[in-house]
Motif scaffolding. Structure first.
Motif, PDB file in Angstrom:
ATOM      1  N   THR A 108     -91.085 -55.247  60.818  1.00 22.11           N
ATOM      2  CA  THR A 108     -90.505 -54.250  61.734  1.00 22.11           C
ATOM      3  C   THR A 108     -90.943 -52.837  61.368  1.00 22.11           C
ATOM      4  O   THR A 108     -91.391 -52.059  62.221  1.00 22.11           O
ATOM      5  CB  THR A 108     -88.965 -54.335  61.703  1.00 22.11           C
ATOM      6  OG1 THR A 108     -88.563 -55.637  62.131  1.00 22.11           O
ATOM      7  CG2 THR A 108     -88.340 -53.292  62.609  1.00 22.11           C
ATOM      8  N   TRP A 136     -94.772 -52.343  61.821  1.00 20.97           N
ATOM      9  CA  TRP A 136     -95.127 -52.251  63.243  1.00 20.97           C
ATOM     10  C   TRP A 136     -94.749 -50.878  63.814  1.00 20.97           C
ATOM     11  O   TRP A 136     -95.504 -50.278  64.565  1.00 20.97           O
ATOM     12  CB  TRP A 136     -94.442 -53.369  64.020  1.00 20.97           C
ATOM     13  CG  TRP A 136     -94.888 -53.464  65.455  1.00 20.97           C
ATOM     14  CD1 TRP A 136     -94.157 -53.150  66.552  1.00 20.97           C
ATOM     15  CD2 TRP A 136     -96.157 -53.893  65.932  1.00 20.97           C
ATOM     16  NE1 TRP A 136     -94.894 -53.357  67.696  1.00 20.97           N
ATOM     17  CE2 TRP A 136     -96.130 -53.819  67.339  1.00 20.97           C
ATOM     18  CE3 TRP A 136     -97.322 -54.336  65.301  1.00 20.97           C
ATOM     19  CZ2 TRP A 136     -97.222 -54.168  68.131  1.00 20.97           C
ATOM     20  CZ3 TRP A 136     -98.417 -54.687  66.092  1.00 20.97           C
ATOM     21  CH2 TRP A 136     -98.356 -54.605  67.493  1.00 20.97           C
ATOM     22  N   ARG A 137     -93.595 -50.367  63.412  1.00 19.19           N
ATOM     23  CA  ARG A 137     -93.180 -49.045  63.877  1.00 19.19           C
ATOM     24  C   ARG A 137     -94.103 -47.954  63.324  1.00 19.19           C
ATOM     25  O   ARG A 137     -94.415 -46.987  64.030  1.00 19.19           O
ATOM     26  CB  ARG A 137     -91.738 -48.773  63.483  1.00 19.19           C
ATOM     27  CG  ARG A 137     -90.738 -49.571  64.320  1.00 19.19           C
ATOM     28  CD  ARG A 137     -89.333 -49.428  63.809  1.00 19.19           C
ATOM     29  NE  ARG A 137     -88.402 -50.194  64.639  1.00 19.19           N
ATOM     30  CZ  ARG A 137     -87.160 -50.499  64.274  1.00 19.19           C
ATOM     31  NH1 ARG A 137     -86.722 -50.115  63.091  1.00 19.19           N
ATOM     32  NH2 ARG A 137     -86.381 -51.202  65.070  1.00 19.19           N
ATOM     33  N   GLU A 160     -90.110 -59.057  68.569  1.00 15.00           N
ATOM     34  CA  GLU A 160     -89.139 -59.334  67.526  1.00 15.00           C
ATOM     35  C   GLU A 160     -89.865 -59.548  66.205  1.00 15.00           C
ATOM     36  O   GLU A 160     -90.936 -60.136  66.167  1.00 15.00           O
ATOM     37  CB  GLU A 160     -88.346 -60.609  67.869  1.00 15.00           C
ATOM     38  CG  GLU A 160     -87.410 -60.425  69.039  1.00 15.00           C
ATOM     39  CD  GLU A 160     -86.359 -59.374  68.742  1.00 15.00           C
ATOM     40  OE1 GLU A 160     -85.773 -59.406  67.637  1.00 15.00           O
ATOM     41  OE2 GLU A 160     -86.114 -58.521  69.612  1.00 15.00           O
ATOM     42  N   PRO A 161     -89.303 -59.082  65.086  1.00 19.96           N
ATOM     43  CA  PRO A 161     -89.956 -59.249  63.795  1.00 19.96           C
ATOM     44  C   PRO A 161     -90.096 -60.714  63.428  1.00 19.96           C
ATOM     45  O   PRO A 161     -89.231 -61.537  63.725  1.00 19.96           O
ATOM     46  CB  PRO A 161     -88.998 -58.527  62.820  1.00 19.96           C
ATOM     47  CG  PRO A 161     -87.685 -58.491  63.530  1.00 19.96           C
ATOM     48  CD  PRO A 161     -88.015 -58.379  64.984  1.00 19.96           C
ATOM     49  N   GLY A 173     -89.107 -59.935  57.567  1.00 18.76           N
ATOM     50  CA  GLY A 173     -88.784 -59.354  58.867  1.00 18.76           C
ATOM     51  C   GLY A 173     -88.656 -57.843  58.790  1.00 18.76           C
ATOM     52  O   GLY A 173     -89.104 -57.119  59.685  1.00 18.76           O
ATOM     53  N   TRP A 174     -88.048 -57.359  57.699  1.00 14.02           N
ATOM     54  CA  TRP A 174     -87.904 -55.912  57.508  1.00 14.02           C
ATOM     55  C   TRP A 174     -89.282 -55.251  57.426  1.00 14.02           C
ATOM     56  O   TRP A 174     -89.537 -54.230  58.077  1.00 14.02           O
ATOM     57  CB  TRP A 174     -87.118 -55.656  56.231  1.00 14.02           C
ATOM     58  CG  TRP A 174     -86.702 -54.235  55.999  1.00 14.02           C
ATOM     59  CD1 TRP A 174     -85.490 -53.671  56.274  1.00 14.02           C
ATOM     60  CD2 TRP A 174     -87.497 -53.192  55.417  1.00 14.02           C
ATOM     61  NE1 TRP A 174     -85.477 -52.343  55.908  1.00 14.02           N
ATOM     62  CE2 TRP A 174     -86.699 -52.021  55.377  1.00 14.02           C
ATOM     63  CE3 TRP A 174     -88.800 -53.130  54.934  1.00 14.02           C
ATOM     64  CZ2 TRP A 174     -87.169 -50.807  54.863  1.00 14.02           C
ATOM     65  CZ3 TRP A 174     -89.290 -51.925  54.432  1.00 14.02           C
ATOM     66  CH2 TRP A 174     -88.480 -50.780  54.402  1.00 14.02           C
ATOM     67  N   GLU A 185     -92.103 -53.573  71.635  1.00 18.57           N
ATOM     68  CA  GLU A 185     -92.052 -54.037  70.250  1.00 18.57           C
ATOM     69  C   GLU A 185     -91.533 -55.471  70.189  1.00 18.57           C
ATOM     70  O   GLU A 185     -90.401 -55.758  70.558  1.00 18.57           O
ATOM     71  CB  GLU A 185     -91.142 -53.128  69.429  1.00 18.57           C
ATOM     72  CG  GLU A 185     -91.064 -53.524  67.970  1.00 18.57           C
ATOM     73  CD  GLU A 185     -90.206 -52.551  67.188  1.00 18.57           C
ATOM     74  OE1 GLU A 185     -89.729 -52.941  66.111  1.00 18.57           O
ATOM     75  OE2 GLU A 185     -90.011 -51.426  67.664  1.00 18.57           O
TER      76      GLU A 185
END
Length: 381
Positions: free
Chosen positions: A56, A59-60, A84-85, A52-53, A82
């Protein structure tokens, strides 16, 4: 810092970004930036959800790069919000990523480089070092490959055979630099086997494990090659052999024979022999017959000639060799070996020297030169 975890998560994270609408090249760049960030941050502050980290952060990074590029502003309708991861991931995403990196529009060398970077999570520097080329050269190769596949639709079915051939090319590069490509190929093939149930995937994994099991015995302390018949079988990795045989047996039981399964069966017969003299060459010839039927490859026929020479005598092997093109790689080396076994040392010495002159691998050239020198010494004595 668990670099193996990072590299294992790379294809999943990349697949998520592409599935969300990022083009392949931009997504891959963003994932690489996220990996660099993870190497910087995680040792002091490890995340509870590593995937998930990474999703995120990647994607950023993609958002930042997209918004900074005015030419790409038309994409902002797909990246304004954005998600959710960790969403929108399925096992087929990683599989499609393998297919994309082994796309038929890519050259084999480009497909290998892209697979190692996008699926394997290696840096361009690591790949360049492994292939003994300048980093700038490898960067250009990877960049061209990414541009080539950026327009390819991610949801198109791929060719498993092409993916397997790319992974086999990676495996055959072995080891150089700080990256063990044989081990990397095994890791990636295990990963592929986890997302696709295909007997040839299992066959390739078994083949890699069976070959890798002999690695420690393939070279002498001075770096010279040790032929299979002369290897110390006590140094073979029995754990890898047992795993390879088990995987192969399960694949063969499905009765969908392919060339990697047949090659693995040959490797298993070599691994099963306590000594070189106890090798079941008759069965090996039968498996080569299957390989010829499956591939009709001249190189397979060349290897079959060696097996025939072991099973039925060197003259039978030479008779098989006579029907093949003398320009084939290793033809002269095989001919030299069979002539030596037949007692024709003069022809064998000449052919070993000829094979050495044609060899592209330094270790192989040195081995063949030694063989020619050995026979010439005997002839002079």
């Amino acid at each position: 810092m668990d670099e193996a975890l990072l590299r294992g998560l790379t294809p999943t994270v990349l697949a998520i970004l592409v599935r969300r609408g990022a083009d392949f090249a931009a997504a891959e760049d963003a994932v690489q930036e996220a990996l660099v960030e993870a190497l910087r941050v995680w040792p002091a502050d490890p995340p509870r959800d590593p995937k998930g980290w990474l999703v995120t952060v990647a994607w950023r990074k993609f958002l930042d790069a997209t918004r900074a590029d005015a030419a790409r502003r038309r994409r902002e309708d797909i990246v304004d919000e954005e998600p959710e991861p960790g969403q929108a991931v399925g096992v087929d995403d990683t599989l499609q990523l393998y297919f994309l990196c082994a796309h038929p529009s890519l050259t084999p060398s480009s497909a290998v480089a892209l697979t190692l970077r996008a699926v394997g999570g290696l840096t361009t520097r690591q790949i360049a070092a492994a292939y003994l080329v300048p980093e700038a050269t490898m960067a250009q190769r990877v960049s061209r490959a990414k541009r080539t596949v950026s327009g390819v639709r991610f949801d198109q079915p791929g060719d498993v055979a092409t993916v397997l051939r790319v992974l086999y090319l990676v495996f055959n590069e072995g080891y150089s630099g700080d990256v063990d490509l044989a081990a990397e190929a095994i890791r990636l093939t295990r990963q592929l086997a986890a997302v696709i149930d295909h007997p040839e995937v299992a066959g390739l994994l078994a083949l890699m494990l069976l070959h890798h099991a002999r690695r420690a015995s393939r070279t002498a302390p001075d770096g010279s090659l040790v032929p299979l018949a002369e290897q110390d079988r006590g140094r073979w990795d029995t754990r890898l052999i047992a795993e390879g045989v088990e995987i192969l047996q399960a694949a063969l039981a499905r009765d969908r024979l392919g060339e990697f399964q047949a090659q693995a069966a040959i490797a298993a017969l070599h691994a099963d022999a306590p000594t070189a003299e106890e090798t079941d060459w008759v069965q090996i010839v039968e498996w080569y017959d299957e390989l010829v039927r499956l591939t009709d490859s001249p190189l397979v026929r060349l290897n079959r000639a060696v097996a025939v020479g072991e099973a039925d005598g060197p003259r039978a092997g030479l008779a098989e060799l006579a029907s093949l093109d003398e320009g084939l790689p290793r033809y002269a080396a095989v001919s030299a070996y069979l002539h030596e076994r037949d007692g024709d040392l003069a022809s064998a010495a000449r052919l070993y020297a000829e094979a050495a002159a044609k060899a592209t691998n330094l270790a192989e050239r040195d081995h063949l030169t030694r063989q020619a020198a050995r026979l010439n010494t005997r002839l002079r004595g």
